[in-house]
Design an enzyme around this catalytic site. Structure first.
Site, short mmCIF file in Angstrom:
data_model
loop_
_atom_site.label_atom_id
_atom_site.label_comp_id
_atom_site.label_asym_id
_atom_site.label_seq_id
_atom_site.Cartn_x
_atom_site.Cartn_y
_atom_site.Cartn_z
N PRO A 1 -11.12 12.27 15.23
CA PRO A 1 -11.55 13.35 14.40
C PRO A 1 -11.04 13.40 13.06
O PRO A 1 -9.72 13.04 12.65
CB PRO A 1 -10.73 14.46 15.44
N GLY B 1 -4.62 15.00 10.92
CA GLY B 1 -3.55 14.40 11.23
C GLY B 1 -3.42 13.23 12.03
O GLY B 1 -2.37 12.63 12.17
N LEU B 2 -4.74 12.47 12.42
CA LEU B 2 -4.55 11.34 12.99
C LEU B 2 -4.88 10.06 12.37
O LEU B 2 -5.06 9.01 12.70
CB LEU B 2 -5.48 11.51 14.39
N GLY B 3 -4.98 10.26 10.75
CA GLY B 3 -5.16 9.19 9.93
C GLY B 3 -6.59 8.46 9.90
O GLY B 3 -6.70 7.43 9.68
N SER B 4 -7.44 9.55 10.23
CA SER B 4 -9.03 8.80 10.08
C SER B 4 -9.26 8.34 8.56
O SER B 4 -9.96 7.41 8.62
CB SER B 4 -10.05 10.14 10.57
N SER B 5 -8.92 8.96 7.64
CA SER B 5 -9.37 8.41 6.43
C SER B 5 -8.68 6.81 6.20
O SER B 5 -9.45 5.76 5.92
CB SER B 5 -8.85 9.35 5.23
N ALA B 6 -7.33 6.74 6.39
CA ALA B 6 -6.84 5.38 6.38
C ALA B 6 -7.39 4.48 7.36
O ALA B 6 -7.69 3.50 7.16
CB ALA B 6 -5.21 5.76 6.65
N ALA B 7 -7.67 4.79 8.51
CA ALA B 7 -8.25 3.98 9.40
C ALA B 7 -9.68 3.66 9.05
O ALA B 7 -9.95 2.38 9.42
CB ALA B 7 -8.53 4.47 10.99
N ASP C 1 0.68 6.77 6.67
CA ASP C 1 -0.65 6.69 7.15
C ASP C 1 -1.19 5.09 7.10
O ASP C 1 -1.29 4.40 8.19
CB ASP C 1 -1.37 7.49 6.88
#
Ligand code: PMV
Length: 314
Positions: free
Chosen positions: A102, A106-112, A153
């Protein structure tokens, strides 16, 4: 150029968010089952590269230097790859990006997403990027997207290993005992740069008090690392509660996060805290077993979470 599918995991911060921006240590772990994916497929007849971002329903022609389109995140990754690694063909390929992580929680979506794209570009050129190269390139992209990130992240996602992280130091890989964590998503999006800016403006008004809080959080991160390695469930849970109290002193929790944290504790979790920037996004609760994690996850859903993830750390 060959077709290639690559991916990168989500992450959670177990201890030390915000304090890490001020040089304190923090602990982060990858969420291996929740991933962003990038595929590069060769399409010989295509006169220009096409970028397809399925989750935001966007398909655009890749034009170097175009910073205005909805896919600029992806454009930035391709441009950086071309500048720092190797040029890619100017036609005949399509990049498709999808993510189960999502956004803005705060789950790091942009870095992933950045890391999945960098890996796919490298694979399409029959190359593999070293971990250090991936950390460095993804940090540049995080700076473009978030202003002044600590780097935690993109580092944990590049390595896909539990880490102890301190700004401007090499990350330390942790070898934890087995633990189960439950992540609950409030469904409320937040902007990391805004929350980091909010903390920074309060820091300016009372830096002595904030330095004290950050130092205390830093000590908690170091203790958390030792307890993770030792397998000390009870003290680890209590440490998460302590970290949450300090995050509340920084004023980055929210009613919804507090409600999910209470719900997790009522369902038997011995420790829970927000994870990431706060003011929305996700919380994480420690569970004593897989079964207890499932019970906590159900209680979180009954208490307003929009999604939950159970993860086993080992
Ligand atoms: O983007 P988030 O929500 O995972 O937050 C990252 C953690 C912060 O410490 C708040 C910011 C940072 O750059 O470390």
């Amino acid at each position: 150029m060959i077709s290639s599918l690559s991916s990168a995991s989500a992450k959670i911060i177990l201890f030390g968010e915000h304090a890490v921006v001020y040089g304190q240590p923090a602990i982060a772990i990858p969420l291996m089952d929740i991933r962003a994916s990038a595929t590069i497929s060769v399409q010989n007849g295509l006169g220009f590269p096409v970028i397809e971002a399925k989750d935001i329903d966007t398909t655009v022609r890749y034009e170097k230097g175009n910073k205005d389109c909805a896919a600029r995140h992806f454009f930035n990754a391709i441009e950086l790859f071309e500048n720092m690694v190797t040029p890619v063909p100017s036609s005949g390929w399509r990049l498709t990006v999808t993510s189960k992580i999502p956004f803005s929680r705060g789950l790091g979506s942009s870095a992933a997403i950045s890391i999945a794209i960098l890996r796919a570009l490298a694979a399409s050129q029959k190359m593999e990027l070293s971990s250090q190269m991936l950390v460095d390139l993804s940090f540049e992209l995080e700076k473009l997207h978030h202003g002044t990130p600590s780097g935690i992240d993109n580092t944990v996602i590049s390595l896909e290993k539990p880490i102890s992280f301190r700004k401007e130091h090499p990350p330390e890989i942790i070898k934890p005992s087995e633990f189960f964590f439950v992540v609950g998503d409030t469904g409320i999006g937040k902007n990391t740069a805004d929350v980091v800016g909010f903390v920074a403006s309060n820091y300016k008004k009372n830096s002595a008090r904030f330095n004290g809080i950050f130092e205390e959080i830093g000590r908690i991160s170091l203790e958390g690392k030792a307890l993770l390695e030792k397998g000390d469930l009870k003290n680890l849970g209590q440490l998460m509660n302590k970290n949450q109290l300090l995050l509340k002193e920084l004023n980055v929790s929210s009613l919804e996060l507090d409600q999910l944290i209470s719900a997790a504790k009522n369902a038997g979790s011995i420790g829970a805290k927000l994870c990431g920037a706060g003011k929305g996004g996700c919380m994480v609760a420690l569970a004593g077993s897989k079964q207890q994690a499932e019970i906590i996850a159900k209680r979180l859903m009954d208490s307003g979470a929009v999604t939950t993830f159970v993860t086993r750390l080992k």
